[in-house]
Design an enzyme around this catalytic site. Structure first.
Site, PDB file in Angstrom:
ATOM      1  N   GLY A  96       1.696  -0.268   7.228  1.00  0.00           N
ATOM      2  CA  GLY A  96       1.059  -0.918   8.177  1.00  0.00           C
ATOM      3  C   GLY A  96       0.523  -2.002   8.967  1.00  0.00           C
ATOM      4  NE  ARG A  97      -2.579  -5.568   4.929  1.00  0.00           N
ATOM      5  CZ  ARG A  97      -2.457  -6.811   3.647  1.00  0.00           C
ATOM      6  NH1 ARG A  97      -3.121  -7.456   4.234  1.00  0.00           N
ATOM      7  NH2 ARG A  97      -3.012  -5.922   2.705  1.00  0.00           N
ATOM      8  CE  LYS A 117       0.347  -7.458   0.732  1.00  0.00           C
ATOM      9  NZ  LYS A 117       0.431  -7.488  -0.699  1.00  0.00           N
ATOM     10  CG  ASP A 129      -6.088  -7.036  11.391  1.00  0.00           C
ATOM     11  OD1 ASP A 129      -5.104  -6.658  10.353  1.00  0.00           O
ATOM     12  OD2 ASP A 129      -6.820  -7.774  11.726  1.00  0.00           O
ATOM     13  N   GLY A 130      -2.673  -5.138  10.940  1.00  0.00           N
ATOM     14  CA  GLY A 130      -1.557  -5.212  10.586  1.00  0.00           C
ATOM     15  C   GLY A 130      -1.563  -6.751  10.395  1.00  0.00           C
ATOM     16  NE  ARG A 180       5.216  -6.861  -0.740  1.00  0.00           N
ATOM     17  CZ  ARG A 180       4.637  -6.160  -0.559  1.00  0.00           C
ATOM     18  NH1 ARG A 180       3.441  -6.199  -1.248  1.00  0.00           N
ATOM     19  NH2 ARG A 180       4.612  -5.032  -0.157  1.00  0.00           N
ATOM     20  CG  ASP A 256      -0.438   4.206  -1.786  1.00  0.00           C
ATOM     21  OD1 ASP A 256      -1.443   3.991  -2.474  1.00  0.00           O
ATOM     22  OD2 ASP A 256      -0.803   2.497  -0.796  1.00  0.00           O
ATOM     23  CG  ASP A 266       0.873  -3.883  -2.594  1.00  0.00           C
ATOM     24  OD1 ASP A 266       1.385  -4.441  -1.719  1.00  0.00           O
ATOM     25  OD2 ASP A 266       0.720  -2.357  -1.788  1.00  0.00           O
TER      26      ASP A 266
HETATM   27  P1  AMP Z   1      -2.938  -1.446   0.466  1.00  0.00           P
HETATM   28  O1  AMP Z   1      -4.313  -1.405  -0.237  1.00  0.00           O
HETATM   29  O2  AMP Z   1      -2.531  -3.165   0.651  1.00  0.00           O
HETATM   30  O3  AMP Z   1      -2.171  -0.829  -0.543  1.00  0.00           O
HETATM   31  O4  AMP Z   1      -2.835  -0.864   1.869  1.00  0.00           O
HETATM   32  C1  AMP Z   1      -2.398   0.563   1.486  1.00  0.00           C
HETATM   33  C2  AMP Z   1      -2.522   1.087   3.356  1.00  0.00           C
HETATM   34  O5  AMP Z   1      -3.105   0.491   3.682  1.00  0.00           O
HETATM   35  C3  AMP Z   1      -0.656   0.608   3.360  1.00  0.00           C
HETATM   36  O6  AMP Z   1      -0.421   1.702   4.149  1.00  0.00           O
HETATM   37  C4  AMP Z   1      -1.399  -0.433   4.184  1.00  0.00           C
HETATM   38  O7  AMP Z   1       0.052  -0.863   5.064  1.00  0.00           O
HETATM   39  C5  AMP Z   1      -2.408  -0.175   5.083  1.00  0.00           C
HETATM   40  N1  AMP Z   1      -3.390  -1.440   5.161  1.00  0.00           N
HETATM   41  C6  AMP Z   1      -3.535  -2.766   4.227  1.00  0.00           C
HETATM   42  N2  AMP Z   1      -4.372  -3.517   5.143  1.00  0.00           N
HETATM   43  C7  AMP Z   1      -4.214  -3.178   6.329  1.00  0.00           C
HETATM   44  C8  AMP Z   1      -4.051  -3.847   7.764  1.00  0.00           C
HETATM   45  N3  AMP Z   1      -4.667  -5.599   7.619  1.00  0.00           N
HETATM   46  N4  AMP Z   1      -3.028  -3.614   8.610  1.00  0.00           N
HETATM   47  C9  AMP Z   1      -3.111  -2.257   9.238  1.00  0.00           C
HETATM   48  N5  AMP Z   1      -2.452  -1.713   7.912  1.00  0.00           N
HETATM   49  C10 AMP Z   1      -3.149  -1.524   6.831  1.00  0.00           C
HETATM   50 MG    MG Z   2      -0.548  -0.778  -0.745  1.00  0.00          MG
END
Ligand code: AMP
Ligand code: MG
Length: 498
Positions: A96-97, A117, A129-130, A180, A256, A266
């Site tokens: 997502g980002r 990232k 917001d990506g 990364r 994930d 992560d």
């Molecule tokens: P994480 O907790 O970083 O492992 O992320 C879990 C999920 O949330 C993944 O699909 C990420 O891509 C998504 N995600 C985390 N932060 C953001 C963000 N700021 N914008 C979009 N997607 C996010």
């Molecule tokens: Mg993750």
């Protein structure tokens, strides 16, 4: 050919993931940012990847690292994946980002992903917001490089840039993009994505891809997917053993965030423990302590059981036989973990031989530490000196609220050491290589983030990186970085910062 028309930054990409079927990802380019500025480039890693650090640090290179310019040969994409988040299954997560720019083959012939990232929204962004904030980017940079220096498998940090844009979290924060590097970004959740859709052809394609890229040794096994399962479980079991033996808490062991290649991935609200407490949790979102320090092996086993389930359609023709294969694979986790964990403990204690009572010796030390409030890293490092010289006992006793228990343990330990043949110098070297003096302690990471975010001062970041790059060396001039936090410096919570 004129120089102006030639791309200045050459990666030499060869993008195998982009050649997988379309439903594995969404093609999406990074979103440009206002004002890219290079904070840090990992020159040693760049060279290892066959990249030219001068090119990457050039204005064009920094544009690439910020997502403002797509380099020649890239196939930017966001990977599709699912995942169990705190035990709840989410059938579609995905990058997502993050955007995978492509893959390079490094100087050792290893294929490595290069991913941005915080590079803007993708079709998987949901409500996000990506973007990424500077603080978490610096944390991931520091901790991934500390892992590399410790010799624990992990994704790597190639670069960090600031964007000149603010991101809205609880407050407005400076934005950043992190580059990364990973053996790959295939996760348990990637397999779950296809399993959840009953997409057996997708699963098979993914399984074959992973075997070719990460586990070529299982390609010719009689049951290659069963062999894959066992191999993934073995790498993961050994990885978690390494975490426990350096006092590391990942914080978000969702499926994930479990790399199929066996790398730590992560680095969100992760932390190294100061005072030893098996129940320690730092993550602000882990209200029930699911991902507490001592729960990590059990959670890893649970995550790998989810992985095994995804493989059921590939493991055998008959459902019952496939389930039996999955279960047999899952059953290998405990033994592999235990063997790796205990071997790591023996090295930490200076034991070159193996005895049945060694597990109790190690467990009793940990129990004594927990009851006595000892600092995990300081205690084990002090044992390196105590193995040679009882004058080090004074410092060890000083780490405990009541030293009686540790005094008795030291007597037991020395008796056990007395049964070993190896010479003291070899033992000390082994112990020093298993018991780091320098880890990126929470309060030091906090200091780095505060200086960077509040004052755009990156000197503390550089300093902490330099110190943690040599974790096993005594660095008397950097004693401040080895010490535990003062009471007012203790960090009790860490945040995802997403
Ligand atoms: P994480 O907790 O970083 O492992 O992320 C879990 C999920 O949330 C993944 O699909 C990420 O891509 C998504 N995600 C985390 N932060 C953001 C963000 N700021 N914008 C979009 N997607 C996010
Ligand atoms: Mg993750």
């Amino acid at each position: 050919m004129t120089a102006q028309l030639e791309a200045i930054v050459q990666f030499g990409f060869d993008n195998s993931y982009a050649r997988l079927p379309d439903r594995f990802f969404a093609r999406v380019a990074p979103t440009p940012v206002a004002e890219p500025r290079l904070i840090k480039l990992n020159e040693v890693l760049a060279r290892q990847l066959g990249l030219d650090p001068a090119q990457l640090a050039s204005p064009e290179g920094v544009e690439v690292l910020a997502g403002n310019r797509v380099p020649e040969g890239a196939s930017p994409l966001a990977q599709a994946y699912a995942g169990h988040q705190f035990a709840n299954f989410v059938p579609q997560l995905g990058d997502g980002r993050a955007v995978l720019l492509g893959e390079v083959v490094d100087r050792d012939g290893q294929r490595r992903d290069i991913q941005l990232k915080g590079s803007g929204p993708t079709p998987f962004s949901r409500r996000g917001d990506g973007r990424a904030a500077l603080g978490p980017v610096l944390r991931e940079y520091i901790v991934s490089e500390a892992f590399a220096a410790l010799g624990i498998p992990a994704t790597r940090a190639l670069a960090a840039v600031t964007t000149g844009e603010a991101v809205a979290r609880e407050t407005m924060l400076p934005g950043a993009v992190f580059t990364r590097v990973a053996a790959s970004h295939v996760r348990v959740g990637t397999f779950q994505y296809f399993a959840a859709r009953s997409d057996v052809e997708g699963l098979r394609a993914l399984g074959d891809y992973v075997i070719e890229r990460h586990y070529p040794e299982v390609a010719t096994a009689a049951n290659r997917y069963r062999a894959l399962l066992d191999a993934v479980i073995a790498r993961q079991a050994k990885l978690i053993a390494r975490w426990l033996n350096v006092g590391f808490i990942h914080g978000v062991m969702n499926t994930d965030n479990v790399s199929i290649a066996g790398e730590t991935i992560d680095f969100g609200p992760c932390a190294f423990m100061d005072t030893f407490d098996p129940g320690q949790v730092y993550s602000s979102i882990d209200h029930r302590g699911r991902y507490a320090y001592a729960n990590q092996p059990g959670i890893a086993g649970w995550n790998l059981a989810r992985f095994a389930e995804t493989l059921i359609p590939l493991l055998a023709e008959e459902k019952d036989a496939a389930v039996a294969e999955a279960q047999a694979g899952i059953n290998t986790f405990g033994g592999t973990f235990e063997a790796a964990y205990r071997a790591g403990q023996r090295a930490k204690l200076g034991l070159m031989t193996e005895r049945a009572e060694d597990s109790a010796l190690a467990d009793d030390l940990l129990g004594t530490m927990a009851r006595g409030g000892a600092d995990f890293t300081l205690l084990f490092r002090a044992l390196c000196a105590a193995a040679r010289d009882t004058s080090a006992d004074l410092a060890i006793r000083g780490m405990f609220i009541d030293p009686a228990e540790i005094e008795a343990w030291l007597v037991r330990w020395r008796q056990r050491l007395g049964d070993e043949d190896g010479d003291a110098a070899a033992r000390a070297a082994m112990m020093r290589g298993a018991n780091p003096a320098f880890i990126p302690r929470n309060h030091l990471v906090e200091e780095v983030i505060v200086a960077a975010v509040n004052d755009a001062d990156f000197a503390p970041f550089e300093k902490l990186l330099a110190v943690t790059a040599r974790p096993y060396d005594d660095q008397p001039e950097n004693a401040r970085y080895a010490a535990g936090p003062k009471p007012e410096q203790i960090v009790r919570q860490t945040f995802c910062g997403t």
